[in-house]
Design a protein around this motif. Sequence first.
Motif, PDB file in Angstrom:
ATOM      1  N   ALA A 151     -41.713   0.858  12.033  1.00 29.40           N
ATOM      2  CA  ALA A 151     -40.744   0.836  13.134  1.00 29.40           C
ATOM      3  C   ALA A 151     -39.312   0.982  12.654  1.00 29.40           C
ATOM      4  O   ALA A 151     -38.486   1.636  13.307  1.00 29.40           O
ATOM      5  N   ASN A 152     -38.992   0.397  11.530  1.00 28.43           N
ATOM      6  CA  ASN A 152     -37.611   0.396  11.038  1.00 28.43           C
ATOM      7  C   ASN A 152     -37.316   1.515  10.044  1.00 28.43           C
ATOM      8  O   ASN A 152     -36.153   1.867   9.844  1.00 28.43           O
ATOM      9  N   ASP A 153     -38.352   2.064   9.435  1.00 33.69           N
ATOM     10  CA  ASP A 153     -38.129   3.021   8.350  1.00 33.69           C
ATOM     11  C   ASP A 153     -38.275   4.482   8.758  1.00 33.69           C
ATOM     12  O   ASP A 153     -37.792   5.368   8.062  1.00 33.69           O
ATOM     13  N   PHE A 154     -38.948   4.754   9.890  1.00 32.20           N
ATOM     14  CA  PHE A 154     -39.181   6.141  10.300  1.00 32.20           C
ATOM     15  C   PHE A 154     -38.807   6.321  11.769  1.00 32.20           C
ATOM     16  O   PHE A 154     -38.916   5.404  12.571  1.00 32.20           O
ATOM     17  N   TYR A 155     -38.374   7.523  12.115  1.00 34.24           N
ATOM     18  CA  TYR A 155     -37.950   7.798  13.490  1.00 34.24           C
ATOM     19  C   TYR A 155     -39.117   7.715  14.465  1.00 34.24           C
ATOM     20  O   TYR A 155     -39.029   7.102  15.522  1.00 34.24           O
ATOM     21  N   VAL A 156     -40.215   8.380  14.128  1.00 33.64           N
ATOM     22  CA  VAL A 156     -41.394   8.415  14.998  1.00 33.64           C
ATOM     23  C   VAL A 156     -42.628   8.102  14.175  1.00 33.64           C
ATOM     24  O   VAL A 156     -42.789   8.626  13.062  1.00 33.64           O
ATOM     25  N   GLU A 359     -46.646   9.542   0.779  1.00 33.10           N
ATOM     26  CA  GLU A 359     -45.477   8.663   0.738  1.00 33.10           C
ATOM     27  C   GLU A 359     -44.401   9.276  -0.152  1.00 33.10           C
ATOM     28  O   GLU A 359     -43.210   9.240   0.171  1.00 33.10           O
ATOM     29  N   TYR A 360     -44.816   9.847  -1.276  1.00 28.70           N
ATOM     30  CA  TYR A 360     -43.856  10.492  -2.164  1.00 28.70           C
ATOM     31  C   TYR A 360     -43.119  11.607  -1.425  1.00 28.70           C
ATOM     32  O   TYR A 360     -41.886  11.716  -1.501  1.00 28.70           O
ATOM     33  N   VAL A 361     -43.855  12.433  -0.696  1.00 33.45           N
ATOM     34  CA  VAL A 361     -43.250  13.540   0.038  1.00 33.45           C
ATOM     35  C   VAL A 361     -42.253  13.029   1.078  1.00 33.45           C
ATOM     36  O   VAL A 361     -41.158  13.566   1.243  1.00 33.45           O
ATOM     37  N   ALA A 362     -42.620  11.946   1.768  1.00 29.03           N
ATOM     38  CA  ALA A 362     -41.773  11.418   2.837  1.00 29.03           C
ATOM     39  C   ALA A 362     -40.484  10.795   2.309  1.00 29.03           C
ATOM     40  O   ALA A 362     -39.454  10.843   2.988  1.00 29.03           O
ATOM     41  N   LEU A 363     -40.513  10.223   1.126  1.00 28.47           N
ATOM     42  CA  LEU A 363     -39.349   9.501   0.601  1.00 28.47           C
ATOM     43  C   LEU A 363     -38.502  10.312  -0.366  1.00 28.47           C
ATOM     44  O   LEU A 363     -37.332   9.976  -0.591  1.00 28.47           O
ATOM     45  N   GLN A 364     -39.062  11.352  -0.958  1.00 26.90           N
ATOM     46  CA  GLN A 364     -38.336  12.091  -2.000  1.00 26.90           C
ATOM     47  C   GLN A 364     -37.152  12.856  -1.404  1.00 26.90           C
ATOM     48  O   GLN A 364     -37.182  13.286  -0.251  1.00 26.90           O
ATOM     49  N   THR A 365     -36.115  13.056  -2.219  1.00 27.97           N
ATOM     50  CA  THR A 365     -34.944  13.820  -1.795  1.00 27.97           C
ATOM     51  C   THR A 365     -34.563  14.896  -2.817  1.00 27.97           C
ATOM     52  O   THR A 365     -33.471  15.457  -2.761  1.00 27.97           O
ATOM     53  N   ASP A 366     -35.469  15.186  -3.746  1.00 25.80           N
ATOM     54  CA  ASP A 366     -35.193  16.233  -4.724  1.00 25.80           C
ATOM     55  C   ASP A 366     -35.291  17.618  -4.093  1.00 25.80           C
ATOM     56  O   ASP A 366     -34.570  18.540  -4.476  1.00 25.80           O
ATOM     57  N   LYS A 375     -35.532   7.046   7.652  1.00 29.34           N
ATOM     58  CA  LYS A 375     -34.198   6.768   8.183  1.00 29.34           C
ATOM     59  C   LYS A 375     -33.164   6.421   7.116  1.00 29.34           C
ATOM     60  O   LYS A 375     -31.959   6.615   7.325  1.00 29.34           O
ATOM     61  N   LYS A 376     -33.597   5.902   5.993  1.00 22.06           N
ATOM     62  CA  LYS A 376     -32.653   5.358   5.020  1.00 22.06           C
ATOM     63  C   LYS A 376     -32.193   6.374   3.980  1.00 22.06           C
ATOM     64  O   LYS A 376     -31.587   6.013   2.976  1.00 22.06           O
ATOM     65  N   THR A 377     -32.462   7.635   4.236  1.00 21.77           N
ATOM     66  CA  THR A 377     -32.016   8.688   3.338  1.00 21.77           C
ATOM     67  C   THR A 377     -30.504   8.893   3.473  1.00 21.77           C
ATOM     68  O   THR A 377     -29.938   8.739   4.559  1.00 21.77           O
ATOM     69  N   ASP A 378     -29.838   9.242   2.389  1.00 24.21           N
ATOM     70  CA  ASP A 378     -28.398   9.477   2.367  1.00 24.21           C
ATOM     71  C   ASP A 378     -28.054  10.715   3.204  1.00 24.21           C
ATOM     72  O   ASP A 378     -28.418  11.842   2.856  1.00 24.21           O
ATOM     73  N   ALA A 379     -27.341  10.524   4.315  1.00 29.31           N
ATOM     74  CA  ALA A 379     -27.028  11.615   5.233  1.00 29.31           C
ATOM     75  C   ALA A 379     -26.177  12.695   4.566  1.00 29.31           C
ATOM     76  O   ALA A 379     -26.392  13.893   4.778  1.00 29.31           O
TER      77      ALA A 379
END
Length: 462
Positions: A151-156, A359-366, A375-379
């Motif tokens: 609920a807090n970490d993802f938009y949908v 999970e790796y795909v969802a959180l990675q920013t490379d 949601k917590k990714t650097d905009a």
Amino acid sequence: MKRFKMLLISFLALALVAGCGSSGGNAPANDQASGNTDGNQAATQPKEEDKKQDKVTIKYYTWYNGSQFEDIQKIVDNFEKENPNIHVEPIQLVDNANSTDFYKKLDIMSAADDPIDVIQFSHVDFIIERAARGVLAPIDDYMKNNNLDPANDFYVNPVYQGKVYGLQDMASPWLVIINKQALDEANLPIPEWGWTWDDFRDYAKKLNKGEGADKQFGAYFHTWGEYVGFPAYSEKPHPYLSQDQQPIFDDESYKQFFELRRAMEKEDKSVKPFSEIVGAKLHYASEFFSGKAAMVPTATFIVGMIKDQEKYPHDFQTVFAPLPRSSDSAEIGSSYIGGDYLSVGTSSKHKEEAYKFIEYVALQTDVIRDFPGYKKTDASKVIQALVGPDAALIEEESLKATVFDSRAKTVYDANWTTDYAGQMKKVIEDGFSAYMLDNLTFEAAQKQMMEDANKIISQAKK
């Protein structure tokens, strides 16, 4: 529901026998070595051959191709460097990048009990539909163990009967792209949060110019269900269903939008005729980048297409505006956020490894392909990565103002969806086609949609 499931599986199995063979649906293969080992030596110092036995292969099914598939391969390569005992094999299940065809093949594989590790989805409803059939595995325990709060970490979040069945790896907020050159020639400002669909219609009239082969339509609407009822998608908890799981095609928002579409085509002549779009199988990106349409409602996945000059050559800059609201009284900021999701198959023999990958795909920013679902990714990092050296093609400030405005949100509630909700999209697409092509009144099209929807609901409850 059980009868519906058995009928579906029987049908798909017959289709498979008739020649719709499965693509890439082989069981995951372990990279194993053969040979004798010495028990004592293995107990103290495992041989290289024994280490290889721990390596597993998981298959990742997608409809992506071209540069999108290349980005997937980059993510896979990075993941494998961090997880040398897991090999990920991305598989293009279809060769035409068509997600509808992808789901057809996926369902055939499922009916044939082919092991499936990781599956890409383009909408929550498609996940729920397959979770209800037992095709997908819940991932709540894995998320909890890794301290992720859906609920807090993802938009949908794709939730079915209290369980989560996938991670949103990319969030695609819907917006309006506009040809800046056309906007400047019409002496129009970039629209901001709060503009309405009536304003959109007015802009389309002013952006409309030329005749024949040189015609630039003020706007373009595609054939997908979203383009049939944008207000329902952006301002309702579910675009098709009420909380008690009844169809809402009798909602006033559908009547207003159907009539807006017809008026823009028949009266204003500011959008290409629906019959031509269907008949020629036109694509929204080609119409925009070729200069044949000045405005197109779409989602942020368009950014990658803007940058793909090889496939979509153009020399104008694209500016961005929020999706219009239904009226001046509608809440500012309420919008529609789509996206891509990754799920783990129930039939996977390597569910833990499959979850580790999604999970790796969802959180990675490379490798940033779109706005992350996390949601917590650097905009700032996201904008910088998406625009990069292409500022001449992408107007950065309007993109940032559209996507990262503090008022922007989705009111979509996955708890309202059902295993048959995905079928409702075709109901409104068919209803709108009849409305436009057969020149039905809205009331006649609405009656057809409500009847079709109620049949689906009745069948699903048997």
